[in-house]
Design a protein around this motif. Structure first.
Motif, short mmCIF file in Angstrom:
data_model
loop_
_atom_site.label_atom_id
_atom_site.label_comp_id
_atom_site.label_asym_id
_atom_site.label_seq_id
_atom_site.Cartn_x
_atom_site.Cartn_y
_atom_site.Cartn_z
N THR A 111 0.65 -1.18 0.51
CA THR A 111 -0.11 0.16 0.28
C THR A 111 0.90 0.97 0.56
O THR A 111 1.82 1.42 0.44
N PRO A 112 0.26 2.63 -0.84
CA PRO A 112 0.99 3.57 0.13
C PRO A 112 2.01 3.88 1.40
O PRO A 112 2.99 4.50 1.03
N SER A 113 1.14 3.11 2.10
CA SER A 113 0.99 3.35 3.19
C SER A 113 2.31 3.12 3.97
O SER A 113 3.56 2.98 4.38
N ASN A 114 2.35 1.79 2.98
CA ASN A 114 4.30 0.70 3.12
C ASN A 114 5.28 1.39 2.75
O ASN A 114 6.11 1.49 3.15
N VAL A 115 5.33 2.37 1.92
CA VAL A 115 5.90 2.73 1.05
C VAL A 115 6.13 3.82 1.78
O VAL A 115 7.30 3.73 1.75
N ALA A 116 5.63 4.57 2.16
CA ALA A 116 5.96 5.22 3.16
C ALA A 116 6.47 4.95 4.65
O ALA A 116 6.99 5.98 5.48
N GLY A 117 6.42 4.24 5.13
CA GLY A 117 6.42 3.54 6.00
C GLY A 117 6.28 4.20 7.46
O GLY A 117 6.14 4.49 8.41
N LEU A 118 4.94 4.20 6.87
CA LEU A 118 3.96 4.83 8.27
C LEU A 118 2.98 3.45 8.84
O LEU A 118 2.65 2.88 8.27
N LEU A 119 2.58 3.69 9.55
CA LEU A 119 1.81 2.99 10.95
C LEU A 119 0.46 2.94 10.13
O LEU A 119 -0.44 4.03 10.33
N ASP A 120 -0.35 2.50 9.70
CA ASP A 120 -1.36 2.08 9.28
C ASP A 120 -2.67 1.30 9.45
O ASP A 120 -2.72 0.02 9.08
N THR A 121 -3.95 1.73 10.15
CA THR A 121 -4.76 0.32 11.38
C THR A 121 -6.37 1.02 11.00
O THR A 121 -6.14 -0.67 11.28
N GLU A 139 -2.22 6.28 19.68
CA GLU A 139 -1.85 7.23 19.17
C GLU A 139 -0.91 7.47 18.58
O GLU A 139 -0.10 8.55 18.20
N LEU A 140 0.03 6.30 17.68
CA LEU A 140 0.75 6.06 16.84
C LEU A 140 0.82 5.39 15.21
O LEU A 140 0.84 5.46 14.68
N GLU A 141 -0.85 5.70 15.27
CA GLU A 141 -1.67 6.28 13.96
C GLU A 141 -0.88 7.16 12.82
O GLU A 141 -1.17 8.33 13.44
#
Length: 213
Positions: free
Chosen positions: A22-32, A98-100
């Motif tokens: 996903t785009p969040s994986n590419v950006a290294g974001l915690l996305d839940t 809060e880490l989202e």
């Protein structure tokens, strides 16, 4: 202790799959938080490759979490076997509170610290999020009715990396908590659990894409 997922008779394979990129994986974001983003072009190719990989499995049913990325990953496999994608509401990713949406080093280190503790008996919550036992309880409650319907063959469940690793750590004790905490699962990587009445949990790990056969 959270109740275990009760297996059917020996012979069933539970194929746990991490969604595609996903785009969040590419950006290294915690996305839940579902539904979340869909797949990238690479993620769609990964989903197609997954369908090829599972083409020879005796697939009884295909399931996905309520995250869009999980459903898009599951669809090619379901199409290959002439099945619908069934949504399992409680199998979404661990809520990180809060880490989202964060991808900074502090957030990543805190996530890893809390998550590692879950594999070693601690049940601290993610800041503003859920504990490991809370995540397992809603996952198992959602998945149990599916297993109660079947006997032999493969049930495919597309979920999320941290979630399926935690599930496998509880159901496959032979792998060990240190390894299950650290065993990264790539996009569309799979963990195969087989019902085994000789195991204390009723399950054994037949495959984990990060572990040697």
């Amino acid at each position: 202790m959270t109740p275990l997922l009760r297996p059917p008779a020996d012979g069933l394979r539970l194929v746990l799959v991490r969604h595609g990129q996903t785009p969040s994986n590419v950006a290294g974001l915690l996305d839940t938080l579902p539904p979340g983003p869909g797949l990238t072009e690479q993620g769609r190719r990964q989903a197609a490759d997954l369908a090829d990989r599972l083409g020879t499995e005796k697939v009884l049913s295909v399931h996905a979490s309520r995250a869009l990325r999980a459903q898009e990953t599951a669809r090619p496999t379901a199409d290959r076997h002439g099945l619908d994608v069934r949504i399992l509401d409680g199998t979404h990713e661990i809520f990180v509170g809060e880490l989202e949406g964060r991808g900074d080093l502090e957030a990543r280190e805190l996530f890893d610290e809390v998550y590692d503790g879950w594999h070693h008996g601690a049940d601290r919550s993610m800041p503003g999020g859920e504990t490991g036992n809370q995540a397992l309880a809603r996952f198992f409650a959602s998945a149990q009715p599916v297993l109660d319907e079947v006997t032999t063959g493969s049930v495919v469940l597309v979920s999320h990396g941290a979630m399926v690793r935690l599930v496998a750590s509880r159901l496959a004790p032979e792998v060990g908590p240190r390894r299950t905490s650290a065993a990264y699962l790539p996009n569309t990587g799979i963990i195969v659990l087989e019902a085994d009445s000789a195991s204390p949990t009723g399950w054994r790990c037949a495959r984990w894409d990060d572990l040697p056969d």
